[in-house]
Structures are given as C-alpha cells and as structure tokens.
Design an enzyme around this catalytic site. Structure first.
Site, PDB file in Angstrom:
ATOM      1  N   ASP A 139      44.219  90.784  27.597  1.00 12.54           N
ATOM      2  CA  ASP A 139      45.081  91.183  28.703  1.00 12.54           C
ATOM      3  C   ASP A 139      46.157  90.101  28.831  1.00 12.54           C
ATOM      4  O   ASP A 139      46.041  89.012  28.251  1.00 12.54           O
ATOM      5  CB  ASP A 139      44.280  91.357  30.007  1.00 12.54           C
TER       6      ASP A 139
HETATM    7  C1  BGC Z   1      47.209  94.314  33.266  1.00  9.74           C
HETATM    8  C2  BGC Z   1      47.088  95.205  32.059  1.00  9.74           C
HETATM    9  C3  BGC Z   1      48.466  95.530  31.544  1.00  9.74           C
HETATM   10  C4  BGC Z   1      49.172  94.236  31.217  1.00  9.74           C
HETATM   11  C5  BGC Z   1      50.573  94.434  30.666  1.00  9.74           C
HETATM   12  C6  BGC Z   1      48.065  93.097  33.001  1.00  9.74           C
HETATM   13  O1  BGC Z   1      48.327  92.405  34.166  1.00  9.74           O
HETATM   14  O2  BGC Z   1      45.934  93.905  33.696  1.00  9.74           O
HETATM   15  O3  BGC Z   1      46.392  96.383  32.390  1.00  9.74           O
HETATM   16  O4  BGC Z   1      48.369  96.367  30.440  1.00  9.74           O
HETATM   17  O5  BGC Z   1      49.288  93.473  32.406  1.00  9.74           O
HETATM   18  O6  BGC Z   1      51.431  94.891  31.631  1.00  9.74           O
END
Ligand code: BGC
Length: 858
Positions: A265
C-alpha cells in the site's frame, strides 16, 4: 452459482443457431466497441524465456530500480530493456485517478446485490474505463471483512462473510482482467479498522484467518488468477504486512501459488531488507526503503540474495509480457471515457443493492398519482453522495442526488421541497455564544507545561483542515477554558472537530464528555447533554495538534434549534417526507473510523421531520449499520442505500415509487447498539499498550514505537456467526431485506448420506407468492453440529438470486463442494471435514431458514 451470462434465446428460433449467432455478434460487437480488449495470456515457456532474457540485461542497481514505484501512480521504466513505465489507478469504485469517471456502487452495495453477474459487469466496466485512460493496474477490489460497522472503509469492501466476498470478487476480477487490465486485490491482510492503521497489530489465530479473513484473497488468487495483490498498512501478529513471511511467503506465494506482483500500500513499507526478504515485490509509491542504498549493502553482506530480487523483477516483467503491455498501447481510443453503457451498469448496481429494512403498514411503494408534494430533507439528499472518502473517491460526471432522482421521477406536476435541514459544522462553531468569554492558553510544550501565551478569541472556530502553520511556530498544547449558559431546558449538542490525527478532549464541569485519543480518530465528534433553563456549565478543551497549526473547533447548540425551520414546514406541507441521512466522504472514509451514531444532529432531524409528518421515510447512506435507537420505532420505512454510486438518486426514487421492487439483502448484520456489536470489546487495542507514539504517512523513516495490539478474540464470531451461535438477535440480520412481493421456499431435496469430500447437490423451489414481479436471494447455510472443533452455528455456503413473475416458481440447484463442510484444523494446518451430522438450511436471511435437511457425511 448462476452463470453471469444472460440467456438471450427466444423460443421460436432453434437454440443452437441462436447461440452461435449471438456469440458471433457478441464477439463482433465487443471487438468493435473495444478493439484492444485483451485478456492476459497464460504463463508460457516463451514468456518465461523473454522475461529471463530481459532480466539478464540488467545490473543489480537497475533491477532494484524496478521494484519501486515512481510519480505516485507508476511503475518504473528501464530503457536498457525498452520497458516504459506503467500506469496505476484507484479503485475500486471508479477509475478515479485520472479525472472524472463512472462512479459505481460501492463494494458494500455490490455485496447487497448478491449478484455475481453484476460484479462481473462492474469489473468489465472498470476494465474498460481503465483502458480508456491508459491504466495498466486497477487498485481494487478491496475485500477486507466488515468485522465492525466502525471501519471507515467498509463501504469499499464487500461484506462480513467470506463466502459472499469470495463469490463476488472472482467475477469482479475476471471482468477487470478480461479487458487487459490487472486488478489488484487489497488490502492483504486483516485491515479491518482504519483507526491507527499504520501501527496496530492485528493479533489473530491461524484458523480465524483462514476461515474468515483470507478466503476472498484466496479465491482472488486461485480462482480469478488476479495478477496483483496489495499489502495492507497494519501489522499481523506483530509483523507489518509488507514484511510478513507467513502471509506473503507461506500463504500467498506458497499455499496459493501466487505468481503475480505483490505491491505495498502507499507508504506501507517500513523496512527495506525485511520487506525484500519476506515477499514484497514492488514498493509503492516510491522506493523509500527497497532502494539501492538499503538493498545493495544487504546483498553484499548476504542478508539478501540477488536471486530474491530477480524473482521480484521476473514477476513484474512476466506480468507486463503476459498482458502484452509492451506490444500494444494501453490507452484504448476505441473505449469510451464517458460511457453510457457503464452508466447503465452503475444504475443496475444501485437498483440491485438498495435494501428495504422497514416498511410498516406498506407505506412503500408510494403512489406517484396521489402524491402532490414531496419533501426531501437532509444532508444526504443533495448533492449526491456516491461513495465514501479517501483513495476510492471517484468524481462522477453527473451524479444523481436523491432530490434530483425524485424530481425526475415525479415530473412537473408534483412539488418537490428540498432543504438540508441542518446547519454545517462551522456554523455551530461560529454561532456559539460562550458565557464569560474564552481563555486560550497556548503552551510551548506538548504537556501543558511552561509559560502559555494567552488569548481571548470570540469563538473556538479554527477548524480548517487545510490550514498548516510554520513548523517553528507550532503550538504544542492548547487549553481552552470557557462557559456556556442554557437559555432553555433541553438536550444540547456539544460538537468538536480537529484533524483526524490530533488528540483532544472536552470536559464539562470536570467530566470528560468527548475524547479523540490519538492518531486517525473520528471527526467531527459530538455528544448531547441535558441542561435545565438557565444552567451554566464550565467547559475545558485540551488540544494537542499532531502537526503545526491549529485545526480545532468547538460549539454548543440546543438540539431543537438545530433543525432549520423550513425542514419542519416542508415536512408538514408535504404528502410524504423523505429524510436522507447518513455519512459522506468527510465523515466515513479512509484513514479514520466512523462513529456508530449518525453524524451530529441527524437523529434530531429525523425526529423533527417525523413529528411534523408521520409519512416519513428514512434513507440511510452508510457503509453498514448505525445507531437507530432514537427514531426507528417512529418512522414507518427505512431504506438503506450504502454508497450507491452516481445513479443512486434515480434508483432510490424508483424504489420509493415502486418502479423498481427492492431486492438488496444486508451484507452485514445491523447491530442495535455499538456495545452489543460482536467486535465491540475486541475492537480497540488492549489496554496497557502504549499508543501515544505513532507513525503516519509523514513519519518516514518510522520512529520507534510501542505497538498497539488489537486482539481478534471474537475469533470466528463475526457478524451473523456470533448472532446465530449465541441465539441472540441483531436489529436486522445478515441476508435480510424486504420486497414489495412475498416469496416462499419449498421442496428441499438433498442426500441424507454422502461421502466426505464428494460434491453434494441441494435442490429446492422458490415461488413468488405475491402480486408483483421481484427478485429473491435464496441463501444456503451449513451447520455442523457433530463437529469435533467448535464451529459457528451456521455458515453461508451457497446462494442464488432469482427473478420471478407473480406466481412463478423456479427450481434452484446449489452444489456444495468439500470446502462447504470443512473447517481449518489448527494443529494439522489443513482444511478438514469431521464426518457425522450436518444440516442444510435454506431461506431468505441468516435468521429465517424455513427449509432444512439433515445430511450425514462418512
Ligand atoms: C490506500 C489504497 C490506495 C492507495 C493509492 C492508500 O492510501 O490505502 O487503497 O490504493 O492509497 O491511492
């Protein structure tokens, strides 16, 4: 399970001919509409050879560059092997990152449809939307279990049940990937709370993981062959997901044989060498830890093998080659950026998901011919609330609000009266008259020590989340002291807001009434207190900003005065009032949890509208259950909308006026109160853990911190598993939802004996016994009363949605495989079936299963 493809045949043309022609036409049409749609090729010796040849041309430094992202949403390029960078996008409710898009119904809504064919269409739509924007990786779907209604991201995820999640995630991913776009299933794993998400360790036993929290990921990998997985922020049993050997190496890449790319993530990597050694293939959004500076010395002194890096690079290259990303443009100019076809899919999603929870005296459907005036009141009535907050927020081209949907449906001869009904948060802060003024002491330390700067502002109204001050001027702790005099007797709202990462508490006459303990809290937060006429209270607020700047607001208002006068007048003047309450992207979303109570003032709004007009219908926008205790027995009808996507308003109007018969079924149990919620006592970190130090996106490299441990001691007793095992009842059970017609279940046939592990075929009839067409979801649960291990009383193992005309009956067959009877044998580390008695239960909710049959497995 039903085949996602619809039956196109007509009776008078020979079936085969129709099928052949339809297939050909379908192919031509698909090819014409989306010339570049191309599902990934399977792994092959040719692709393997190509990937190895590319790898062989790279230096170790170049390989390391490939395992870190770039520019927030891209993989890295490498000119030596002619590799361009590849584009990513959130997900999962819309291809959001690159401008306006189609905003689909959120995951919880999709789960409420109980329709795998719809999940496939949504996936396909997202795949096309991605191709229309040149996106190679879609960052979705999200399949974390809705363990508690507080989790800020439940609306993005599916349900509280692993079987339902697995049944939907497979067609969803197949749909996305059929368009030549890799899906990315997330957040692996156990990311069931947003609260302090970078720091909490979710401590859970293997059986609970395997039976509840992992099956949707397992199905994504083993059945849908998803090509990317995203690790979560949290720790699991004390180890961050991105460096968790058990989850990444043993389970994902070992047991399930995952061959694709495991990415982090965004800023969920905390230790480069540990992550590299424990399965992470790609650090996103940039190589903060898995970079040359960290990894080269580790390779040199044998803490990390070069072959481990090679494996990551090969996974990335293999995926790019299989998808043909190097051979064709990913930007498909034959696909629509604004897609009318996708609008139809998102409308279908909203229609199928809206769940009618209460319809006393058949107040619904409304008769459009008899309604002259309709009042639509509440914060969620306008503008449209398509989804919750955070990275999934998709900016729809033309979202349809509930007001718009109703006005469009009723036409020009019906008056539509709209008001928000409540002021906004800042109006409360600005409007509070503080008795005896306000004294603000701003201390240079973070613990109210030292000589404070003193000021006396007229309001406590600095709640501006976007405001950041210079670092050196950062006040470290602030105490506000003031008073409040009640002008009349009644219930008073106390409302406070700060940044979600700040810490604060509010005391009334020395007692704490509001508290946001620390990182990633719930904002704004409120409570109510009863005051007598003329009563004066002392208030103290202690505020610790997480970062420079003051972002704090505090206000008090008499609850009865909160409701705008028009709300009551409109309600009284209307034939029917629709009260649209619930959350929105700033009160339910990523990075913080939400409250179980409705946002402030909304309970009072429902009470006021209902008092003015007994024909009041509540529509509820929320990822899951809320506290309805103050008003549920006063309102005749309640329609749960989840986050219904850009066409939600149209679907709500159609359901209210009977143009569409509601068919959604709850994908989560609705708890009566937070205290009764099965996860309540296990939700927050166990006491004693030091939670005062924490990491956030801004704290890199991470500081030392004591890990707060959240113990999943509710184990398997999640949602309906808890309610049916304890024999207690939630407010509304999992799988429940009303219709404007009635259905009956009959003629259950199942073998009385079978061999353990053999397929068991169960048949039964569903009949529409009412007078309008409708859809029913037949739910099949399995009970294992003779099991040696303790098991939940029942578990969902099959379901099918049927559409029936009045009086029509359909026979349904559900095949149960070995997994339907198995549990995870903890000592043996494997799925196992205890021979003996099983019970098959069929019905329309987890609590209403009129059909049952005993089955003995030997
Ligand atoms: C989120 C993810 C997301 C990523 C990119 C993170 O903060 O938890 O689900 O895909 O950001 O935007």
């Amino acid at each position: 399970m039903k085949n996602p493809k619809k039956d196109l045949t007509q009776s008078f043309i020979p079936m085969r001919l129709v099928t052949v022609v339809a297939t050909l036409l379908g192919c031509l049409l698909t090819a014409a509409l989306c010339a570049n749609a191309q599902a990934p090729a399977p792994a092959s010796p040719e692709i393997e050879a190509k990937a190895h040849a590319m790898l062989a041309k790279l230096t170790l430094e170049q390989k390391i560059e490939l395992i870190g992202g770039v520019d927030v949403m891209f993989t890295n390029a490498e000119s030596v092997i002619g590799l361009p960078r590849f584009k990513m996008s959130d997900g999962p409710l819309g291809v959001r990152t690159w401008g306006p898009t189609t905003a689909y119904a959120g995951g919880a809504a999709l789960a409420a449809s109980w329709d795998p064919a719809l999940a496939h269409k949504v996936g396909e739509g997202l795949g096309k939307d991605a191709r229309a924007r040149g996106v190679n990786f879609l960052l979705g779907p999200g399949v974390n279990i809705a363990r508690s209604p507080l989790n800020g991201r439940n609306f993005e995820y599916f349900s509280e049940d692993p079987f339902l999640n697995a049944s939907l995630v497979v067609p969803y991913i197949e749909g996305v990937q059929s368009q030549g776009v890799s899906a990315t299933v997330k957040h692996y794993a156990l990311n069931n709370l947003e609260y302090n998400r970078h720091n909490v360790s979710v401590d859970v036993d293997e059986r609970t993981m395997r039976e509840i929290y992992l099956p949707a990921f397992e199905a994504a990998v083993t059945k849908a062959h998803v090509d990317a997985v995203m690790n979560s922020y949290n720790l699991i049993n004390g180890v961050h997901a991105t460096q968790n050997d058990f989850l990444n190496l043993k389970v994902l890449k070992g047991d399930w044989g995952f061959q694709g790319v495991l990415m982090s993530d965004w800023d969920a990597t905390y230790d480069g060498v540990a992550a590299a050694n424990n399965g992470l293939d790609l650090e996103m959004p940039s190589p903060r830890f898995m970079n040359a500076k960290t990894l080269l010395p580790a390779v040199k002194d044998s803490r990390l093998k070069e072959s481990t890096i090679d494996d990551k690079v090969l996974r990335i290259l293999r995926t790019m080659l299989r998808y043909g990303f190097l051979d064709r443009p990913q930007l498909d100019t034959t696909a629509s950026t604004y897609s009318v076809a996708d609008r139809a899919v998102t409308l279908e999603g909203a229609r199928e998901s809206l769940t009618l929870l209460k319809n006393e005296g058949h107040v619904l459907p409304l008769d459009a011919a008899r309604v002259r005036t309709v009042a639509v009141i509440g914060p969620d009535a306008y503008p449209a609330v398509t989804g919750g907050g955070g990275s999934s927020e998709a900016q729809a081209f033309e979202p349809v609000s509930i007001v718009t949907g109703i006005a469009n449906l009723v036409g020009p001869h019906v008056r539509v009266l709209y008001t928000r009904g409540l002021p906004d948060t800042n109006e409360i802060f600005w409007g509070t008259h503080w008795e005896g003024g306000i004294k603000v002491c701003t201390y240079p330390s973070k613990d109210f020590i030292g000589t404070p700067e003193i000021s006396t502002p007229p309001t406590i109204a600095d709640w501006k989340p976007e405001m950041w001050g210079p670092e050196d001027k950062a006040p470290r702790s602030i105490r506000y002291t003031t008073g409040y005099k009640a002008t009349k007797a009644g219930r008073y709202l106390i409302l406070a807001a700060a940044s979600g990462e700040d810490i604060f508490k509010v005391l009334v006459d020395g007692n704490t009434v509001l508290e946001q303990p620390h990182a990633e809290g719930q904002v704004p937060i409120s409570t109510t207190i009863a005051l007598t006429a003329g009563q004066t209270i002392n208030l103290v607020a202690e505020y610790l900003p997480h970062s420079p700047g003051v972002r704090f607001g505090l206000g008090i208002a008499n609850e009865a005065d909160l409701i705008t006068p028009e709300a009551k007048q409109f309600a009284a003047a209307a034939d029917v009032a629709v009260v649209a309450v619930g959350f929105n992207p700033s009160t339910e979303g990523e990075g913080y949890d939400r409250t179980f109570a409705l946002p402030w003032g909304q309970d009072a709004l429902i009470e006021a509208v209902t008092a003015a007009n007994p024909h009041s219908i509540v529509t509820l926008t929320a990822g899951g259950g809320v506290d309805t205790r103050r008003w549920l027995d006063k309102v005749p009808a309640l329609l749960h909308t989840y986050y219904p996507g850009q066409e939600g308003g149209t679907a709500v109007a159609e359901v209210l006026f009977g143009k569409h018969n509601p068919e959604g079924k709850l994908p989560v149990s609705f708890d009566r109160s937070w205290d009764e919620s099965p996860s309540a006592q296990f939700y927050y970190p166990v006491k004693g853990a030091d939670t005062s130090l924490h990491v956030t996106e801004n704290d890199h490299p991470p500081v030392d911190y004591a890990i707060p441990h959240v113990k999943y001691d509710d184990k398997l007793m999640v949602g309906y598993r808890y309610w049916t095992t304890t024999g207690k009842h939630p407010l509304f059970p999992f799988g429940f939802g009303l219709s404007y017609t009635t259905f009956s279940f009959s003629k259950l046939s199942a073998p009385t004996m079978s061999k353990s592990g053999a397929m068991v075929s169960v048949g039964f009839d569903v009949t529409n016994t009412g007078s309008v067409a409708g859809a029913e979801v037949a739910e099949l649960y399995v009970s294992d009363p003779s099991s040696l291990a303790k098991r939940p009383e029942r578990e969902l193992k099959g379901f099918e949605k049927v559409r029936l005309a009045p009086g029509e009956t359909k026979h349904i067959t559900i095949n149960l495989d070995a997994r339907a009877f198995s549990y995870w044998d903890e000592p043996g580390h494997k799925w196992t079936i205890d021979p003996g008695k099983f019970v098959i239960l069929v019905g329309d909710s987890s609590e209403n299963t009129p059909l049952h049959a005993d089955l003995s497995l030997n």
